[in-house]
Design an enzyme around this catalytic site. Structure first.
Site, PDB file in Angstrom:
ATOM      1  N   GLU A  79      23.002  46.135  16.666  1.00  0.00           N
ATOM      2  CA  GLU A  79      22.181  44.916  16.648  1.00  0.00           C
ATOM      3  C   GLU A  79      23.123  43.633  17.054  1.00  0.00           C
ATOM      4  O   GLU A  79      22.499  42.804  17.800  1.00  0.00           O
ATOM      5  CB  GLU A  79      21.817  44.473  15.231  1.00  0.00           C
ATOM      6  CG  GLU A  79      20.790  45.560  14.667  1.00  0.00           C
ATOM      7  CD  GLU A  79      21.486  47.056  14.311  1.00  0.00           C
ATOM      8  OE1 GLU A  79      22.572  47.130  14.336  1.00  0.00           O
ATOM      9  OE2 GLU A  79      20.634  47.939  14.325  1.00  0.00           O
ATOM     10  N   HIS A 148      14.783  49.358   3.472  1.00  0.00           N
ATOM     11  CA  HIS A 148      13.539  49.089   4.358  1.00  0.00           C
ATOM     12  C   HIS A 148      12.602  48.150   3.266  1.00  0.00           C
ATOM     13  O   HIS A 148      11.257  48.211   3.819  1.00  0.00           O
ATOM     14  CB  HIS A 148      12.910  50.347   4.357  1.00  0.00           C
ATOM     15  CG  HIS A 148      13.822  51.263   5.290  1.00  0.00           C
ATOM     16  ND1 HIS A 148      14.853  52.072   4.598  1.00  0.00           N
ATOM     17  CD2 HIS A 148      13.806  51.475   6.480  1.00  0.00           C
ATOM     18  CE1 HIS A 148      15.386  52.656   5.494  1.00  0.00           C
ATOM     19  NE2 HIS A 148      14.897  52.317   6.765  1.00  0.00           N
TER      20      HIS A 148
HETATM   21  C1  LIG Z   1      22.266  49.062  11.416  1.00  0.00           C
HETATM   22  C2  LIG Z   1      20.727  49.929  11.547  1.00  0.00           C
HETATM   23  N1  LIG Z   1      20.209  49.800  12.811  1.00  0.00           N
HETATM   24  C3  LIG Z   1      18.948  50.425  12.738  1.00  0.00           C
HETATM   25  C4  LIG Z   1      18.593  51.486  11.991  1.00  0.00           C
HETATM   26  C5  LIG Z   1      17.524  52.423  11.900  1.00  0.00           C
HETATM   27  N2  LIG Z   1      17.981  53.837  12.330  1.00  0.00           N
HETATM   28  C6  LIG Z   1      18.052  54.514  11.150  1.00  0.00           C
HETATM   29  S1  LIG Z   1      18.652  56.101  11.827  1.00  0.00           S
HETATM   30  C7  LIG Z   1      18.734  55.556  13.489  1.00  0.00           C
HETATM   31  C8  LIG Z   1      19.265  56.411  14.560  1.00  0.00           C
HETATM   32  C9  LIG Z   1      20.433  56.917  14.191  1.00  0.00           C
HETATM   33  O1  LIG Z   1      21.192  57.999  14.846  1.00  0.00           O
HETATM   34  P1  LIG Z   1      22.352  58.523  14.900  1.00  0.00           P
HETATM   35  O2  LIG Z   1      23.487  57.629  14.448  1.00  0.00           O
HETATM   36  O3  LIG Z   1      22.853  59.461  16.158  1.00  0.00           O
HETATM   37  O4  LIG Z   1      22.258  59.579  13.670  1.00  0.00           O
HETATM   38  P2  LIG Z   1      21.158  61.122  13.419  1.00  0.00           P
HETATM   39  O5  LIG Z   1      20.094  60.111  12.591  1.00  0.00           O
HETATM   40  O6  LIG Z   1      20.951  61.314  15.036  1.00  0.00           O
HETATM   41  O7  LIG Z   1      21.732  61.971  12.870  1.00  0.00           O
HETATM   42  C10 LIG Z   1      18.226  54.190  13.388  1.00  0.00           C
HETATM   43  C11 LIG Z   1      18.307  53.519  14.697  1.00  0.00           C
HETATM   44  C12 LIG Z   1      19.728  51.933  10.858  1.00  0.00           C
HETATM   45  N3  LIG Z   1      19.692  52.784   9.752  1.00  0.00           N
HETATM   46  N4  LIG Z   1      20.781  51.070  10.577  1.00  0.00           N
END
Ligand SMILES: Cc1ncc(C[n+]2csc(CCOP(=O)(O)OP(=O)(O)O)c2C)c(N)n1
Lengths: 343, 369
Positions: A79, A148
């Site tokens: 972000e 959320h």
């Molecule tokens: C600061 C933040 N931005 C956006 C989100 C929304 N979000 C939840 S999971 C995710 C993807 C995360 O991907 P990764 O770190 O690769 O973990 P994975 O879910 O693939 O195991 C996003 C963008 C969040 N939880 N926190």
């Protein structure tokens, strides 16, 4: 569609076509972005998952297909980069729309908003500015727990340098977003996610904007002014309906813009009714409605026949299991109105 | 000797079960069967919890299917309840492997009175003090600087504990990630960073997330070793994580391990149509062919100790029974009362919250306010 320069100015409401269509609030968001991208090649859209996925709520569905990856692109999961890059783009002449996936996740980008977005015009003596829009779903009622469901708009109203808006109808969602994109100032655009599909309403087929800073009377009344914005608005209307069955005439105001906010509209209404109940779902302490209450007592004190009442969220992190208890529903609003009426 | 910064992921067993190098002696058929059983239990746990979700008993689930070898292999390099973990939301299998009882996980999942997080977190965002399993924050990478801090404290206090911090590949784009890794590195704190690189951050492939060749290589910039490992090869994960954990424990400072794995299911139940939008069935099928559970089964077969269909069914049925019993037991404890909303905001109840509690009590009990 072509439009003249005047038409792009903030607040220019177009008249012409009579036709309207009924759409949802989220469709209104998508349409506003699409139309502005169509009209102005400086408008670009980016954020997490906005491209192929079309956003986790599908607010940007189809836009990458339509406008290409240069104008609609996924950003790395950061972000700070999303907000910070938007500042750089805006300074260099683009009109970025940055999506933050949930308002709860602005955190890492907060410093960019505080230090760059809100201050660059002021500290550069007006030489630079950041005309950008940060769009983000916010508010509770979706069983999302604290990550959320939060309503952080007051933080931004406190910042000086950003404008803050939150629509509650498709008409406003579209008109305000268009105004925000055309605005010369940075705008925080909060989308009440529980109304994304629940709020349906008419929008005109012709181009229009809703002026930032203007509230609207949703229902006229003479006994009490019920004032809110965003996700709680349907509850305000329900409460007003319930009270009208008891013979109480409630005026319902939707602020739409939190900063700047429509002081004349609110003051006129309170001068007429003599009572004000302010509703928002954000935690009570340092809630923006505290400012509204202050201005009412400062400027309409003589008209008041009861203390200004506030219905707000509790001063706790938004809980998961008690989602529905946390939110100020119609009953809680009615109770506050009754107390004010019986003062 | 296990080398950092390899260009190919470190591997001990090929997807078809062929060892690529001599397996360390400790991998007896008994140990392999044990690892297999744990992975299968985790897989079926996911399946069961998705069923619960479909029954409307919960609202959210992020599976770890496909990532069992990474989480269970990592757990085996730790001393459960002694070392500390700053996990991320997909780590229920890591928690199970460390010994967190299914009843505890289910209680949190269902937000019942028996939930140690007291119904405040989203389903399956666990916390367990008993297992030094710090509370999951949904906010991506926000656990990384705190993990560095826990490790700094461990060094300061002279304990022999280490801290493990896990995250997805997407998390490595956040500023917090870089700040936290750097913080641990300059303080030579005993922190093991483990990237569970399942290749997708919702709809973003790691190729588009970063332009470095992998995550492990980023460790170079912070002056710590970075290991790149096949995360679907449980032996490789155990070997590399154990090596890195011992290095960290020996006082050399922090280390980073990247486990290359795959999220075979959707990102969460809110993203059930991944293949419609951002990835292909072919890709999923290709990775199903590298499944960590099938790999151990193939290896055991090759070693002459095959897992029989009865054994498999036994593990699956036992898991379902375990979950069913835990669900009933958890649901029997009821839902947390609204009153607990006001507790734990602070260590005491300040006046303004006392007033808000009184307001809600009057409302909930029908009293006028
Ligand atoms: C600061 C933040 N931005 C956006 C989100 C929304 N979000 C939840 S999971 C995710 C993807 C995360 O991907 P990764 O770190 O690769 O973990 P994975 O879910 O693939 O195991 C996003 C963008 C969040 N939880 N926190």
């Amino acid at each position: 569609m072509t439009a003249t320069k005047e038409q792009y100015q903030e607040g220019a409401v177009q008249s012409g076509g009579e036709q309207t269509r009924t759409i949802t609030l989220i469709q209104a968001v998508t349409e506003a972005i699409a139309e502005e991208m169509e009209q102005d090649s400086r408008v670009v859209l980016f954020g997490e998952d906005v491209g192929a996925r079309g956003g986790v709520f599908m607010a940007t569905a189809g836009l990458q297909e339509r406008f290409g990856k240069k104008r609609v692109f996924d950003s790395p999961l950061s972000e700070a980069s999303i907000v910070g890059a938007a500042v750089g783009m805006a300074v260099r002449g683009l009109r970025p729309i940055a999506e933050i996936q949930f308002a709860d996740y602005i955190g890492p980008g907060f410093d960019q908003i505080l230090s760059q977005v809100a201050k660059i015009r002021y500290r550069s003596g007006g030489q630079f500015s950041a005309p950008l829009v940060i769009r983000t779903p916010s508010g509770g009622g979706v069983k999302g727990g604290h990550h959320h469901s939060q309503s952080p708009e007051s933080y931004y109203a406190h910042m000086a340098g950003v404008k803050v808006v939150m629509p509650s109808t498709p008409y406003d969602a579209k008109g305000l977003l268009k105004a925000a994109i055309r605005s010369e100032d940075p705008v925080m655009y909060f989308e009440p996610k529980r109304l994304y599909r629940a709020a349906k309403g008419e929008v005109p087929n012709h181009d229009y904007t809703v002026k930032i800073g203007e509230g609207v009377i949703r229902r006229e009344g003479s006994d009490l002014s019920l004032i809110g914005y965003g996700g709680v608005m349907p509850d305000l209307l329900k409460a007003a309906e319930a009270l009208s069955a008891e013979g109480v005439s409630v005026e319902v105001i939707d602020l739409r813009s939190i900063l700047p906010w429509d002081r004349p509209l609110v003051l006129q209404s309170v001068e007429k009714t003599g009572r004000a109940v302010l509703v928002s779902e954000a935690p009570r302490t340092a809630n923006f409605m505290g400012e509204v209450a202050y201005v009412i007592q400062e400027q309409a004190f003589d008209s008041l026949t009861a203390p200004v009442a506030q219905v707000a969220g509790f001063d706790i992190p938004y809980p998961y299991v008690q989602d529905k208890v946390y939110l100020p529903g119609a009953n809680r609003i009615v109770a506050a109105c009754v107390k004010t009426l019986n003062y | 000797m296990i080398e950092p910064f390899t260009t190919q992921p470190i591997r001990y067993v090929d997807p078809d079960g062929t060892p690529t190098q001599a397996l360390p002696e400790k991998y007896t058929p008994e140990l392999l069967r044990d690892l297999h059983a744990q992975m299968l239990r985790a897989r079926e746990f996911d399946r069961k919890l998705i069923t619960l979700l479909r029954q409307g008993r919960s609202t959210f689930y992020a599976q770890a299917s496909g990532m069992e070898a990474t989480q269970i292999g990592l757990a085996r390099s730790l001393r459960a309840g002694h070392d500390w973990v700053w996990p991320y939301y997909r780590d229920h299998v890591l928690g199970m492997a460390l010994g967190i009882p299914v009843f505890e996980l289910l209680s949190q999942y269902l937000g019942t009175n028996s939930d140690t997080s007291r119904g405040r977190q989203m389903p399956h965002h666990f916390a367990s003090k008993r297992f030094n399993f710090a509370s999951v924050s949904s906010s991506i990478a926000s656990q990384v600087p705190p993990a560095a801090g826990t490790a700094i404290a461990q060094k300061y206090l002279g304990t022999d504990e280490i801290t493990v911090c896990t995250f997805g590949d997407g998390a490595t784009s956040e500023g917090d990630w870089h700040a936290g890794v750097n913080m641990a590195a300059v303080n030579k704190a005993p922190c093991l960073f483990v990237c569970e690189n399942n290749q997708w951050a919702i709809s973003m492939h790691s190729r588009d997330q970063m332009s470095s060749e992998n995550v492990a290589i980023k460790a170079r910039a912070y002056g710590i070793p970075g290991f790149y490992v096949d995360g679907n090869d449980i032996i490789a994960v155990m070997e590399v994580c154990t090596h890195a954990a011992e290095w960290v424990r020996a006082g050399h400072g922090a280390a980073l391990v990247e486990c290359l794995t795959y999220r075979v299911g959707s990102h969460s139940n809110a993203d059930a149509d991944a293949e419609k939008f951002y990835r292909t069935r072919d890709e999923v099928n290709e990775w199903l062919g590298r499944d960590p559970i099938a790999r151990v089964e193939a290896l055991l077969e090759r070693l002459g100790h095959p897992v029989t269909p009865e054994e498999r069914t036994g593990i699956i049925e036992a898991t379902y029974r375990e979950v069913d019993e835990a669900v009933l037991k958890a649901e029997a404890t009821g839902e947390p009362d609204w009153r607990i909303m006001f507790e734990d905001v602070y260590s005491d109840l300040p006046d303004h919250l006392r007033e808000q509690e009184a307001f809600l009590r009057a409302e909930q009990t029908g009293g006028a306010q």
